[in-house]
Design a protein around this motif. Structure first.
Motif, PDB file in Angstrom:
ATOM      1  N   ALA A  92       0.807  -1.348  -0.484  1.00 35.35           N
ATOM      2  CA  ALA A  92      -0.013   0.043  -0.240  1.00 35.35           C
ATOM      3  C   ALA A  92       0.940   0.967   0.291  1.00 35.35           C
ATOM      4  O   ALA A  92       0.783   2.678  -0.477  1.00 35.35           O
ATOM      5  N   GLY A 224      -9.096  -4.187  -3.913  1.00 36.68           N
ATOM      6  CA  GLY A 224      -7.572  -4.749  -4.329  1.00 36.68           C
ATOM      7  C   GLY A 224      -6.770  -5.796  -3.640  1.00 36.68           C
ATOM      8  O   GLY A 224      -7.915  -6.746  -4.435  1.00 36.68           O
ATOM      9  N   TYR A 232      -3.346  -1.588  -5.395  1.00 39.30           N
ATOM     10  CA  TYR A 232      -4.442  -1.373  -4.232  1.00 39.30           C
ATOM     11  C   TYR A 232      -5.105   0.026  -5.886  1.00 39.30           C
ATOM     12  O   TYR A 232      -4.649   0.292  -5.902  1.00 39.30           O
ATOM     13  N   ARG A 244      -4.724   9.715  -1.714  1.00 40.96           N
ATOM     14  CA  ARG A 244      -3.967   8.449  -0.655  1.00 40.96           C
ATOM     15  C   ARG A 244      -5.456   8.765  -0.008  1.00 40.96           C
ATOM     16  O   ARG A 244      -5.522   9.441   1.236  1.00 40.96           O
TER      17      ARG A 244
END
Length: 398
Positions: A92, A224, A232, A244
């Motif tokens: 991530a 995801g 993602y 984000r």
């Protein structure tokens, strides 16, 4: 009526209606029913079986872990749990201070997100979701799910939840105020028919959340873990546009078939909001589910699966667009949908089943595809070749 269907009706609550088939086994992107008929699986357990069925890496990881250590409760930890949290944060690209809470499903992950929002701004009860959203069926997640047929039988739900019109940034701005604790958005709405937001919408949501001091939460339960061709969806340049979130929820493809979910908190301040004793789950982060998830991440990384998803998704997208009677193909990677009006999606799904393909009627005239990320080009081409006859058969059923 087959014997197994009679037994099903006699023993399980009818919350899903009658199952279409009883499946017995699978390998890769192919499953076999109890009568021995084979089907190419273009649904993947609803975007769950990221590596298909019986992938050797998952079988080995789960078998080995089960033989060594199973459930241990959260009074203790394991190498699998720690490693998985580290891997999720790494993929991530989460900043320093970010954390992971492991649970068992997407609904549980979104329940944790609701509690996170309540802790972010004590006293604020407002959470904004978007029309068409699906965030789960437990009471908090259900409050954020848009479909009234799901919500109304169980009212009153969690107070403060509201839904704004899809794609309308001004409506979102007008709804956000000093009582808003969070805005929760699926980067692509799955249950609404694989519906991407208009360009700039996620960026507007980020700006609006910052203006009122609310969290921006992305529900990546369906999008995801490689589904869109990026780890993602918010990282996908055409979807996330560099935005984000403050938190992200995961499940489905993370476990490759085993039940696991996660809440990811980005940054130190958000990660401080939930403290010891404020949330938990007995089975969350158990070594077996974590071993499966680690195997999924290993294979996606080592086998260049993200690149394959982008290429396979483009092949599927372009092939669908070239078929007469197929319209409005949308989505990203291997999460796609298409419209087949005036043919009904229910009739198309039945015809596809007869032809040896599992697909999903996600709306009255819209079909959703979410096959395993490892589906082959040949399997995709076989489906594309079959679609014209499936359309014809489905139209005759109307």
């Amino acid at each position: 009526m087959t014997e197994w269907l009679d037994e099903y009706r006699g023993s399980l609550l009818p919350v899903y209606g009658d199952p279409q088939k009883k499946l017995a086994k699978g390998k890769g992107a192919v499953v076999e029913d109890s009568d021995g008929k084979r089907y190419v699986d273009f649904l993947g357990g609803i975007a769950v079986n990221s590596l298909g069925h019986a992938h050797p890496a998952i079988v080995e990881a789960v078998s080995k872990q089960t033989a060594e250590l199973g459930q241990i409760s959260n009074f203790y930890t394991s190498d699998q749990q720690i490693r998985l949290a580290q891997r999720v944060l790494s993929t991530a690209q989460a900043p320093a201070g970010s954390k992971v809470f492991l649970c068992n499903s997407g609904s549980e992950a979104n329940e944790a997100a609701v509690k996170l929002a309540r802790r972010a701004k004590p006293g604020r009860t407002g959470i904004i979701a978007v029309d068409g959203a699906f965030h789960g069926r437990t009471m908090g997640a259900l409050s954020l799910t848009a479909k009234k047929d799901y919500r109304e039988p169980f009212a009153p739900l969690v107070p403060g939840a509201q839904h704004v019109p899809f794609g309308d940034a001004q409506a979102l701005k007008d709804a956000a105020d000093e009582n808003t604790s969070a805005i929760i958005i699926e980067p692509i709405q799955g249950e609404a028919g694989v519906r991407p937001h208009p360009a700039g919408y996620l960026a507007a949501a980020r700006e609006i959340a910052d203006e009122v001091g609310a969290l921006l939460i992305f529900d990546e339960v369906q999008t995801g873990v490689g589904r869109t061709g990026s780890w993602y969806a918010f990282q996908h340049p055409e979807i996330g546009e560099g935005v984000r979130p403050d938190a992200m929820t995961l499940a489905k493809g993370l476990g490759g078939g085993l039940p696991i979910g996660a809440l990811v908190t980005f940054g130190e301040e958000t990660s401080k909001l939930l403290t010891a004793g404020q949330h938990g789950t007995t089975f969350g982060g158990n070594p077996i589910a974590c071993a499966a998830a680690n195997a999924v991440l290993d294979v996606i990384e080592s086998d260049a699966v993200l690149e394959h998803v982008r290429e396979a998704g483009q092949l599927l997208h372009d092939g669908l667009e070239a078929i007469p009677g197929v319209n409005d193909v949308r989505g990203a990677g291997l999460l796609l949908s298409f419209d087949i009006a005036p043919v009904s999606a229910k009739d198309f799904t039945s015809a596809a089943l007869k032809a040896g393909f599992l697909v999903n009627a996600v709306a009255p005239s819209r079909i959703r595809l979410a096959p395993p990320l490892i589906i082959t080009s040949d399997e995709i081409r076989a489906f594309l070749s079959a679609v014209p006859d499936i359309l014809k058969e489905g139209g005759q059923s109307a």
